[in-house]
Design an enzyme around this catalytic site. Structure first.
Site, PDB file in Angstrom:
ATOM      1  CE  LYS A 320       7.758   6.051  10.051  1.00 17.08           C
ATOM      2  NZ  LYS A 320       6.996   6.192   8.791  1.00 17.08           N
ATOM      3  CG  ASP A 323       1.646  10.731  23.072  1.00 14.75           C
ATOM      4  OD1 ASP A 323       1.957  10.709  24.288  1.00 14.75           O
ATOM      5  OD2 ASP A 323       1.307  11.771  22.474  1.00 14.75           O
TER       6      ASP A 323
HETATM    7  O1  S5P Z   1      12.755   4.324   8.301  1.00 16.56           O
HETATM    8  C1  S5P Z   1      11.789   4.493   7.588  1.00 16.56           C
HETATM    9  C2  S5P Z   1      10.525   4.040   7.946  1.00 16.56           C
HETATM   10  C3  S5P Z   1       9.482   4.218   7.078  1.00 16.56           C
HETATM   11  S1  S5P Z   1       7.980   3.476   7.472  1.00 16.56           S
HETATM   12  N1  S5P Z   1      11.918   5.111   6.385  1.00 16.56           N
HETATM   13  C4  S5P Z   1      10.890   5.299   5.541  1.00 16.56           C
HETATM   14  O2  S5P Z   1      11.107   5.860   4.453  1.00 16.56           O
HETATM   15  N2  S5P Z   1       9.625   4.893   5.889  1.00 16.56           N
HETATM   16  C5  S5P Z   1       8.443   5.138   5.027  1.00 16.56           C
HETATM   17  O3  S5P Z   1       8.626   4.420   3.803  1.00 16.56           O
HETATM   18  C6  S5P Z   1       8.257   6.591   4.622  1.00 16.56           C
HETATM   19  O4  S5P Z   1       7.379   7.252   5.516  1.00 16.56           O
HETATM   20  C7  S5P Z   1       7.655   6.487   3.248  1.00 16.56           C
HETATM   21  O5  S5P Z   1       6.262   6.370   3.324  1.00 16.56           O
HETATM   22  C8  S5P Z   1       8.216   5.195   2.685  1.00 16.56           C
HETATM   23  C9  S5P Z   1       9.431   5.362   1.784  1.00 16.56           C
HETATM   24  O6  S5P Z   1       9.077   6.068   0.626  1.00 16.56           O
HETATM   25  P1  S5P Z   1      10.110   6.305  -0.584  1.00 16.56           P
HETATM   26  O7  S5P Z   1       9.337   7.197  -1.514  1.00 16.56           O
HETATM   27  O8  S5P Z   1      11.317   6.986  -0.036  1.00 16.56           O
HETATM   28  O9  S5P Z   1      10.367   4.962  -1.158  1.00 16.56           O
END
Ligand code: S5P
Length: 485
Positions: A320, A323
């Site tokens: 992510k 910058d």
């Molecule tokens: O909007 C987002 C974008 C991302 S990349 N929401 C998210 O949860 N993520 C990522 O997806 C978050 O950083 C984590 O690594 C993963 C979701 O994990 P979970 O354990 O909630 O399924």
């Protein structure tokens, strides 16, 4: 003095030298026709390297001899080929003609300078051929003066249809190198990564010029076939997409019958490697957050990349970036993680504007990497919506060579080239204590028309991650099959 009539370097050495002096460049370049190309040739620089010129002209002459081309004089296409034509003329005692780009507005007003008789044959010399237009312009002027042109010699044929177009006009084009040969040699000597080689091959295939196309569209390249994304199968989309990572990902999704990405948010290298080996057979992609690993090392990366080969998945580092371009360039290429060296895909927030992509692209594009833009988020109260999301899509559209899709929650583009990847997925919908929202695989793939589900804790914290991975894989893929039917 070097003998100007012989080749002092082997062909491979010459290619490597031309690469060294940046006559061959790889990245993303806008061509005269307006299309973007991963390869660009600027042979104008060779005049600054007199030690290379005898090899360049030596190989051009060799072709002329090998093909037994007969001619009275030779003429270089202005301007890059003028010194090449001059060397060939002097070293082989063949008269030269000069084609002016514009006629003088005083004196003789001649376009073709030099002595010749109508009916004389003239060999055209050029540095690079793409569509053949520049050669044809020179041929036209020579013909107006009564000269006969049936052959042209070029150092490099980009292999994009110029040969055929010239043939249609009665001109045989002879080349020293093709773009494909140059790329193969550079790859052999580790100057180009495999993904860049694939990218260039695809570019050549997709951007061939034919006569009809040139007359109707001023030489612009073929647009990829467009159909609504949600209606097309993964494997069909793989054929439509130009980015090598998207193609590889969509192909393996159909082969492995999975649209599951596991987010391996664990904190030690051993735990991650063990988890990846277990779930690898069921995923299309493994997502990492390398900055949460306590004992990160290059050994971890080599184990992860070995597993990517063993189980055939793509590596997505969820960095992510957010910058200015200059900073993200350093974050992406350097530090202890050197993300660009091993992650096929990374992602960025569009918040800083397109500069963030310009910076990442400079590093990622030559390595054949892809980037996802975060267009929407799964967390409650996030600010990525409405105009922000629309502007994010526009940034992606302006950077198709590097941006391969979105991290999003809904169908935000119909373009088959843009992947939709959705986190916040569990087998039953709900929320965690910190505002993370979950929807089901079926909801994501069937109703929100996403392509890929990202599952973290639903799998890595399950009692049996393998059983869980299989269940998510099955749920995600059956929703896709239902959507296709
Ligand atoms: O909007 C987002 C974008 C991302 S990349 N929401 C998210 O949860 N993520 C990522 O997806 C978050 O950083 C984590 O690594 C993963 C979701 O994990 P979970 O354990 O909630 O399924």
């Amino acid at each position: 003095m070097a003998d100007l009539s012989t080749c002092v370097l082997s062909q491979e050495e010459l290619i490597l030298e031309l690469f060294k002096i940046q006559a061959f460049k790889f990245g993303n370049f806008k061509l005269k026709s307006g299309i973007f190309s991963p390869a660009y040739f600027d042979l104008r620089v060779i005049v600054s390297y007199p030690e290379l010129l005898p090899s360049v002209t030596g190989y051009m002459w060799k072709i002329v001899e090998d093909k037994n081309v007969q001619f009275d004089s030779l003429c270089g296409v202005p301007y890059t080929a003028l010194p090449l034509a001059t060397i060939l003329s002097v070293s082989h005692k063949k008269p030269m003609l000069i084609r002016r780009k514009e006629s003088k507005d005083y004196g003789t007003k001649k376009i073709i300078e030099g002595h010749f008789k109508p009916g004389d044959t003239c060999l055209v010399i050029e540095d690079v051929v793409t569509s053949g237009s520049s050669i044809l312009e020179t041929v036209e002027e020579l013909k107006k003066e009564g000269l006969v042109v049936t052959h042209a010699v070029v150092l490099l044929d980009r292999g994009q249809g110029g040969h055929q177009r010239l043939k249609d006009q009665g001109i045989s084009l002879h080349h020293v190198f093709t773009l494909q040969q140059v790329v193969e040699v550079l790859h052999k000597y580790n100057k180009l990564e495999t993904e860049m080689v694939e990218r260039i091959s695809l570019f050549i295939q997709k951007n061939r010029f034919d006569a009809k196309e040139i007359s109707s569209s001023n030489g612009a390249g073929l647009p990829p076939q467009k159909q609504p994304r949600k209606m097309i199968s993964y494997s069909e989309r793989a054929r439509l997409c130009s980015h090598p990572v998207t193609r590889k990902l969509l192909t393996l999704m159909e082969e492995k019958r999975t649209n599951l990405t596991v987010s391996v948010d664990l904190t030690t290298a051993a735990e991650i490697i063990s988890m990846v080996d277990k779930v690898g057979p069921y995923v299309c992609m493994i997502k990492t957050h390398v900055d949460i690993i306590e004992d990160f090392s290059q050994d971890f990366i080599s184990k992860l990349t070995d597993l990517a080969v063993k189980h055939n998945f793509i590596i997505f580092e969820d960095r992510k970036f957010a910058d200015i371009g200059h900073t993200v360039m350093q974050q992406y290429s350097g530090g202890m993680y050197r993300i660009a060296d091993w992650a096929n895909i990374t992602n960025a927030h569009s918040l800083p504007g397109s500069g963030v992509i310009q910076g990442l692209k400079q590093i990622g594009l030559p390595k054949g990497r892809g980037c996802l833009l975060i267009a929407e988020m799964s967390s409650s109260g996030n600010l990525c919506s409405g105009d922000y999301t629309k502007e994010t899509v526009k940034i992606a559209e302006g950077n198709r060579d590097f941006v391969i899709g979105f991290v999003c929650q809904s169908a935000i583009s119909d373009d088959p080239e843009f992947l939709h990847i959705t986190p916040g997925v569990q087998l039953s919908s709900g929320q965690d204590q910190m505002g993370q929202n979950y929807v089901t695989p079926r909801e994501v793939i069937l109703n929100h028309k996403s392509d890929i589900i990202i599952v973290g804790r639903g799998i890595i914290k399950a009692e049996d991650p393998v059983i869980a991975a299989k269940a998510y894989m099955e749920a995600g893929y059956s929703a896709y099959m239902e959507r296709m039917s």
